[in-house]
Write a protein that holds these residues in place. Structure first.
Motif: not given
Lengths: 172, 340
Positions: B97, B101-106, B108, B138-139
């Protein structure tokens, strides 16, 4: 003469009391709708902009009205402190700070709390699903709140005013 | 209670100690428990930290300059696994996390490549369950291991070799390739060469020139949100996270560099882009994995590039006298060593 003034004041006081109650009922659907829009903005930031969360939250806060902006601003603030907390925890704290200023009830807050758990914790696809779910739930709550408000707000308004009149009649 | 984060202003740029860097860049991305353990470490251990490894259920481990040690919950180095602080699921989840920066989606794209670059240019490698879609990564989900690699900036690392890389008469940079095994300071050296080229070297009467950097793996500049976190000099443009061949073409067309720097050259398409750069009269600085000259000739694409006789200088790095030892500098035009 004094009696008459007193009577007037009583009616006004009771009327405004009823009005305030009615306002709370009216504000809730408004705020729920505003939250839904705010989440829509957040979705755009996350899904299309892939903006890091603290920044995305500040953007949302800048585009919202008070008190909704508070929820997003507080979360961004908590995250910015770098105290080792997750976005979910920051969101949780922000809800606690923001809820007294809002007209939302516990059920509405529960929707937000549930949404917060997954905030920022997964990839875009997953975030989109969670945002979608929260938005749908808010919409539902907003529709319910709307009908409740239509029923209750006029009732409370009239009740306050008429209650005041009755009090005057009894005491006069 | 969270460990204190040292005030930024106290860390002077010139003589930045590892401790300062750790508390500024690394501690904020660690879970509070591990932060406390690291702050308790003796100063000399902290000074040597190169890696911090978090593996689920395994002892917290530090990679030091020469060896690795485990750390007890009290912040003491130990070699007995049972005494080490066992990293919990919570710790790993939190670290993921915080690193993102609590932005895993950013991140990818970064996660697909297996690492995230954080503020300060440090890299965090990730391990876990890899999700594959149509044969491509993919991830990574269920992340179970993190390796936080402290990126060091050694200003002046290239001081001793710069005279060999610049033509004393024309004041032009030679086409240079740096080869070394992993973890010998290739990127650190390259970074300092770039910085010196872009800033100018008064001692050599070199004025400084525009340098274009294609930083495919965010290693050279350590970009965070597109801004280089490392000092790369005043005439440097960085394309962060850009594929090498394409990036080189983009730079040539758009940024007008006099030197192009990129790391880990070796694919066939890189050769084409290199030729393009040469035709435009641009000098090239690059690196390759390998212990010596013979080893790089064993890799087909590299062999092809080398056989074009493009490069004029070959710098070989090793660890014989510590990280970043310059083992040899060769003039590739005649195959002679310049230092021996």
């Amino acid at each position: 003469m004094v009696k008459l003034i007193g009577a007037c004041l009583t009616v006004i006081a009771c009327g405004s009391l009823g009005y305030t109650w009615a306002r709370i009922y009216e504000r809730r659907p408004q705020q729920l709708a505003a939250l839904e829009i705010a989440l829509q903005i957040l979705e755009t930031e996350i899904i299309y902009g892939a903006t890091p969360l603290p920044e995305a939250l500040s953007h949302v806060a800048a585009k919202c009205d008070w008190p909704m902006a508070g929820l997003f601003r507080y979360t961004a603030e908590e995250l910015g402190k770098m105290k080792g907390i997750t976005a979910g925890e920051a969101w949780e704290r922000a809800i606690d700070r923001f809820s007294p200023d809002s007209a939302l009830n516990n059920q509405d807050l529960l929707i937000l709390r549930r949404f917060g758990v997954s905030l920022g914790a997964s990839d875009r696809e997953d975030q989109a699903k969670h945002l979608q779910l929260a938005k749908t739930q808010l919409k539902q709550a907003s529709i319910q709140a709307e009908s409740l408000s239509r029923k209750n707000s006029s009732v409370y308004k009239h009740l306050g005013f008429l209650g005041g009149l009755m009090l005057v009649l009894i005491l006069y | 209670m969270a460990a204190d984060i040292v005030d930024n202003r106290k860390c002077s740029k010139k003589r930045e100690s590892t401790v300062c860097m750790l508390s500024r860049d690394i501690l904020p991305i660690l879970p509070v428990k591990i932060r406390e353990i690291i702050t308790e470490l003796p100063g000399e251990v902290m000074e040597e930290i190169e890696e911090i490894r978090l593996r689920l259920g395994k002892p917290l481990m530090l990679g030091l300059t020469r060896e690795d040690v485990m750390v007890t919950p009290q912040g003491q180095p130990t070699t007995i696994p049972e005494f080490g602080y066992a990293v919990t699921e919570q710790d790993v989840a939190r670290a993921v996390h915080l690193v993102s920066g609590s932005s895993i989606y950013a991140f990818e794209e970064e996660i697909k490549n297996g690492f995230i670059t954080v503020r300060g240019g440090h890299r965090v490698g990730l391990a876990g369950k890899v999700v594959v879609d149509k044969g491509r990564v993919k991830t990574i989900k269920c992340i179970s291991g993190l390796n936080i690699r402290v990126a060091r900036e050694v200003v002046g690392a290239a001081d001793s070799i710069m005279p060999y890389l610049i033509n004393p008469v024309t004041k032009e940079f030679h086409h240079t390739i740096i080869i070394s095994p992993p973890r010998c300071g290739k990127t650190t050296l390259m970074r300092d060469i770039i910085r010196q080229l872009a800033t100018g070297i008064p001692k050599l009467d070199f004025k400084g020139c525009a340098v274009g950097v294609v930083d495919e793996r965010s290693e050279i500049a350590g970009c965070f949100n597109g801004v280089p976190q490392k000092d790369l000099g005043i005439r440097t443009d960085v394309l962060d996270g850009c594929p090498k061949a394409e990036g080189m073409m983009m730079l040539i067309r758009a940024m007008g560099p006099q030197v192009i720097a990129t790391d880990e050259i070796g694919k066939t398409e890189d050769a084409g882009a290199l030729e393009e750069a040469l035709n435009a009269g641009i000098k090239v600085l690059t690196t390759a994995h390998g212990a010596d000259r013979e080893e790089i000739y064993q890799r087909p694409a590299l062999k092809y590039i080398m056989e074009q006789a493009v490069f004029e200088r070959l710098v070989i790095l090793g660890r014989s006298r510590g990280v970043g030892t310059v083992e040899d500098i060769m003039d590739l035009k005649n195959g002679n060593s310049l230092v021996r």
